[in-house]
Design an enzyme around this catalytic site. Structure first.
Site, mmCIF file in Angstrom:
data_model
loop_
_atom_site.group_PDB
_atom_site.id
_atom_site.type_symbol
_atom_site.label_atom_id
_atom_site.label_comp_id
_atom_site.label_asym_id
_atom_site.label_seq_id
_atom_site.Cartn_x
_atom_site.Cartn_y
_atom_site.Cartn_z
ATOM 1 C CE LYS A 1 13.647 -12.316 -9.251
ATOM 2 N NZ LYS A 1 13.672 -12.209 -8.437
ATOM 3 C CB CYS B 1 -1.196 -0.149 1.696
ATOM 4 S SG CYS B 1 -2.326 -1.459 1.102
ATOM 5 C CG ASN C 1 1.971 1.248 4.496
ATOM 6 O OD1 ASN C 1 0.879 -0.245 4.144
ATOM 7 N ND2 ASN C 1 2.443 1.481 4.145
ATOM 8 N N GLY C 2 -1.050 -1.242 6.694
ATOM 9 C CA GLY C 2 -0.245 -2.156 7.669
ATOM 10 C C GLY C 2 -1.695 -2.800 7.496
ATOM 11 N NE ARG D 1 4.301 0.921 -0.035
ATOM 12 C CZ ARG D 1 5.858 1.626 0.902
ATOM 13 N NH1 ARG D 1 6.939 1.498 0.791
ATOM 14 N NH2 ARG D 1 5.300 1.237 2.427
ATOM 15 C CG HIS E 1 17.166 -37.969 -2.503
ATOM 16 N ND1 HIS E 1 17.822 -39.282 -1.668
ATOM 17 C CD2 HIS E 1 18.362 -37.302 -2.459
ATOM 18 C CE1 HIS E 1 19.046 -39.608 -1.351
ATOM 19 N NE2 HIS E 1 19.758 -38.202 -2.286
ATOM 20 C CE LYS F 1 11.386 -3.355 -5.886
ATOM 21 N NZ LYS F 1 11.808 -4.480 -6.395
ATOM 22 C CD GLU G 1 9.345 -11.967 -8.193
ATOM 23 O OE1 GLU G 1 8.166 -11.473 -7.218
ATOM 24 O OE2 GLU G 1 10.490 -12.013 -7.971
ATOM 25 C CD GLU H 1 16.214 -14.892 -7.253
ATOM 26 O OE1 GLU H 1 15.847 -15.127 -5.815
ATOM 27 O OE2 GLU H 1 16.341 -13.273 -7.915
ATOM 28 C CD1 TRP I 1 -0.269 -5.990 -3.025
ATOM 29 C CD2 TRP I 1 -0.798 -7.059 -1.453
ATOM 30 N NE1 TRP I 1 -0.242 -7.485 -3.030
ATOM 31 C CE2 TRP I 1 -0.148 -7.844 -1.656
ATOM 32 C CE3 TRP I 1 -1.073 -6.870 0.767
ATOM 33 C CZ2 TRP I 1 0.120 -9.372 -0.663
ATOM 34 C CZ3 TRP I 1 -0.639 -8.131 1.072
ATOM 35 C CH2 TRP I 1 -0.359 -8.830 0.333
HETATM 36 C C1 F6R Z 1 11.353 -11.228 -5.131
HETATM 37 C C2 F6R Z 1 11.260 -9.862 -4.594
HETATM 38 C C3 F6R Z 1 11.116 -10.755 -3.273
HETATM 39 C C4 F6R Z 1 11.873 -9.957 -2.057
HETATM 40 C C5 F6R Z 1 11.193 -9.510 -0.348
HETATM 41 C C6 F6R Z 1 12.162 -9.037 0.437
HETATM 42 O O1 F6R Z 1 11.636 -10.962 -6.511
HETATM 43 O O2 F6R Z 1 11.561 -9.137 -4.639
HETATM 44 O O3 F6R Z 1 11.012 -11.658 -2.371
HETATM 45 O O4 F6R Z 1 13.126 -10.177 -2.130
HETATM 46 O O5 F6R Z 1 10.116 -9.625 -0.421
HETATM 47 O O6 F6R Z 1 12.583 -7.842 0.004
HETATM 48 P P1 F6R Z 1 13.557 -7.162 0.721
HETATM 49 O O7 F6R Z 1 14.184 -6.974 0.345
HETATM 50 O O8 F6R Z 1 12.628 -5.255 0.563
HETATM 51 O O9 F6R Z 1 13.604 -7.260 2.097
#
Ligand code: F6R
Length: 597
Positions: free
Chosen positions: A479, A2, A99-100, A28, A498, A592, A482, A475, A73
């Site tokens: 990627k 948010c 936000n929260g 956000r 396994h 994010k 998502e 990772e 969000w």
């Molecule tokens: C994936 C991604 C998330 C962040 C995670 C931690 O591409 O961006 O998995 O890595 O939410 O976020 P930060 O690094 O901001 O603590």
């Protein structure tokens, strides 16, 4: 998670200011949006579902000097106009964006219902203006009533509140970020005004002078002056003004179609910036790790994968044991923490709630915290005992790319310092940065685009790696999942037999990440096992092997291999998303900066 943004000042287009600024916080959250402008003795409120970027700010030209806005969000309640913010009090005199999560909202709502309040949304946030209203009935002082309401909330909040009777914004935070942007004529600005936002890009077009609210603080501003105070005690708090160093251009996507691709390309320079650390500070931190009674590495998602890779860096390079835990699980490790323990937290945003919680667990035990972050001035950066910035520049795409390679670079540098080989680490990383610059050429990128075209209709994808390439396999899966919504899973190569190998069918695409080291032969053996079950094998490594149907060459950079191996996967994930018709910058269900637990 948010985005909230408010403005009060001498401009008379506050609605436009907040709508346009909020577009810079869309990463956000982007399921719905809303604005409240103070007009005459009341508010003009607009809200809707959809993205704020689709809204034409000019429609808010309203001769208003004060406005707040929100991009959502969803946590509590679905994506509906009623659930979009701002929420209003019972009598409509108070508007709030939040936000929260207010964890005790059910109790508060029930108490308020008993007093005759009615609620129009399914959100936790709607109790906020209603509770402020009740407090206002008692004191007649708006700022004091916001403070009294905050004292009753449990959970996390950053709120901006307006009242029809006052020409001020009252803001408060506990657990969710809020930053003030300062524009004052006596400081050389063309006009007076204050901005309050979840993140700096909201007001970067107007000012680079900021003041950070700390947890448990609130502010009241009428656009000419601002007062910071402690929510608990009500006492005034002095605040420093800080000039931020990055520019709005760094956070814009320029000619790129998406932020994700722009940020992948930024890695041509960002690795070198991450390596450019104060050597004395790196040595001091290496000593702190050596002397600590237990070092723990925590992060979430992509940052957690950097921590996992660092476990291997510390083990192979420095022969030093460190412990990794996902931040959300770290609470359960508190039995192992002592005053002399060290917690290393890794976070791009510096605002992730699970990471902040892990820090607080460590602080309760008296342990020291080292933060490796990208966002200067973020809560994690300010609450840690030591902070290292990775200097990747603003990362706007939800999928983290350049932050990961910056985090890996800093962790690898520290591992070298711990082994007494800091200069060797620096040289290796600078060479790696130069190699990444060479890799990201149009021909290489085009090759990955063609590969994406070839596998774009596959619904399952498996990635294997060993040693520090194992976390990169995990990772890679994040990627791809998502942004493209392809079901991707990463495994340690040796684990296949396994269980997971049962998933492989004729044509299943599998990616093997490898370097040129002691585990390469084992990983190739795992690739051969997959091929024997019909897998379509894609190799990402420095040397070709006949097992691979497709081979993506990467430079041989020894311990820095994770930094180069992840680059083609980032590009592949990007093109998979685009070719499948998805917007890689705004993946569904994600946002994010995850500031809720
Ligand atoms: C994936 C991604 C998330 C962040 C995670 C931690 O591409 O961006 O998995 O890595 O939410 O976020 P930060 O690094 O901001 O603590």
């Amino acid at each position: 998670m948010c985005g909230i943004f408010g403005y009060v000042g001498s401009r008379n287009d506050a609605g436009n200011v907040v709508v346009e600024g909020l577009k810079n916080l869309e990463y956000r959250g982007y399921d719905s949006w809303g604005v409240a402008c103070s007009v005459g003795d009341g508010f003009l409120v607009k809200k809707d579902i959809g993205k704020i970027s689709a809204v034409n700010g000019l429609q808010f030209f309203d001769h208003s000097c004060l406005a707040v806005a929100h991009t959502r969000w969803a946590t509590h309640g679905g994506v509906t106009k009623a659930n979009a913010h701002p929420h209003l009090s019972e009598d409509g005199s108070i508007a709030v964006v939040h936000n929260g999560i207010i964890e005790n909202f059910v109790q508060i709502r029930d108490d308020l219902k008993a007093k005759g309040h009615t609620f129009l949304s399914e959100t936790d946030s709607e109790v906020i203006p209603h509770l402020i209203e009740e407090e206002y009935k008692k004191s007649g002082d708006f700022a004091a009533s916001v403070r009294q309401a905050c004292l009753q909330f449990e959970g996390r909040y950053a709120i901006l509140a307006l009242h029809t009777g006052s020409k001020t914004i009252v803001a408060a935070r506990t657990g969710s970020p809020l930053i003030v942007g300062v524009m004052r004529k006596d400081k050389g600005a063309a006009e007076d005004g204050y901005f309050i936002a979840s993140d700096i890009p909201a007001f970067m077009n107007y000012t680079k002078v900021v003041q950070y609210l700390d947890d448990g603080e609130m502010v009241v501003t009428d656009g000419k002056s601002i007062l910071f105070s402690d929510i608990q005690t009500g006492s005034e708090k002095p605040k420093r003004e800080i000039e931020i160093t990055w520019s709005i251009e760094q956070s814009e996507k320029g000619d790129f179609e998406h932020y994700m691709l722009k940020e992948i390309m930024d890695q041509k320079e960002s690795v070198a910036r991450a390596v450019n650390q104060d050597e004395e500070q790196i040595q001091t931190l290496a000593h702190a790790i050596r002397d600590a009674k237990g070092t723990f590495l925590v992060g979430c998602g992509t940052a957690a994968k950097a921590c996992m890779a660092a476990e291997y860096f510390f083990s192979v390079i420095a022969k030093h044991h460190v412990n990794f835990a996902p931040a959300s699980e770290f609470k359960l490790y508190h039995h192992f923490l002592q005053k002399e323990s060290l917690l290393i937290v890794v976070s791009q945003s510096g605002e992730t709630a699970d990471v902040l919680d892990a820090m607080r667990v460590a602080k309760l035990k008296g342990s020291k915290v080292l933060a490796i972050v990208n966002v200067e001035g973020s809560t994690i950066a300010r609450e840690a005992d030591y902070t290292l910035l990775i200097n990747a520049g603003p990362e706007r795409a939800v999928a983290s790319t350049k932050a990961l390679t910056g985090q890996l670079a800093v962790l690898l540098l520290i591992a070298h310092a711990l082994a007494g080989r800091l200069q060797e680490g620096r040289t290796l990383l600078l060479e790696t940065g130069a190699q990444i610059n060479d890799m990201l050429n149009p021909r290489y990128v085009h090759r990955l685009k063609l590969l994406a075209e070839k596998i774009k209709n596959e619904e399952d994808l498996y990635i294997i790696g060993k040693s520090w390439n194992y976390p990169m396999a995990l990772e890679s899966a994040i990627k791809i999942q998502e942004v493209s919504y392809v079901h991707a899973e990463g495994f340690a190569g040796g684990e296949l037999k396994h269980g997971p190998i049962a998933l492989i069918e004729k044509g299943s695409p599998c990616i093997a990440l490898y370097g040129h080291d002691e585990v390469t032969t084992d990983l190739i053996t795992n690739a051969i096992e997959l091929k024997a079950r019909g897998a379509f094998m894609i190799g990402v490594g420095p040397t070709q092997h006949e097992v691979f149907d497709e081979w993506i060459k990467v430079p041989d950079v020894a311990a820095a291999q994770p930094l180069v191996n992840i680059i083609p996967i980032q590009v592949l994930a990007y093109f998979l998303a685009v070719k499948r018709g998805k917007n890689p910058d705004m993946p569904r269900n994600l946002a994010k900066s995850v500031t809720v637990k």
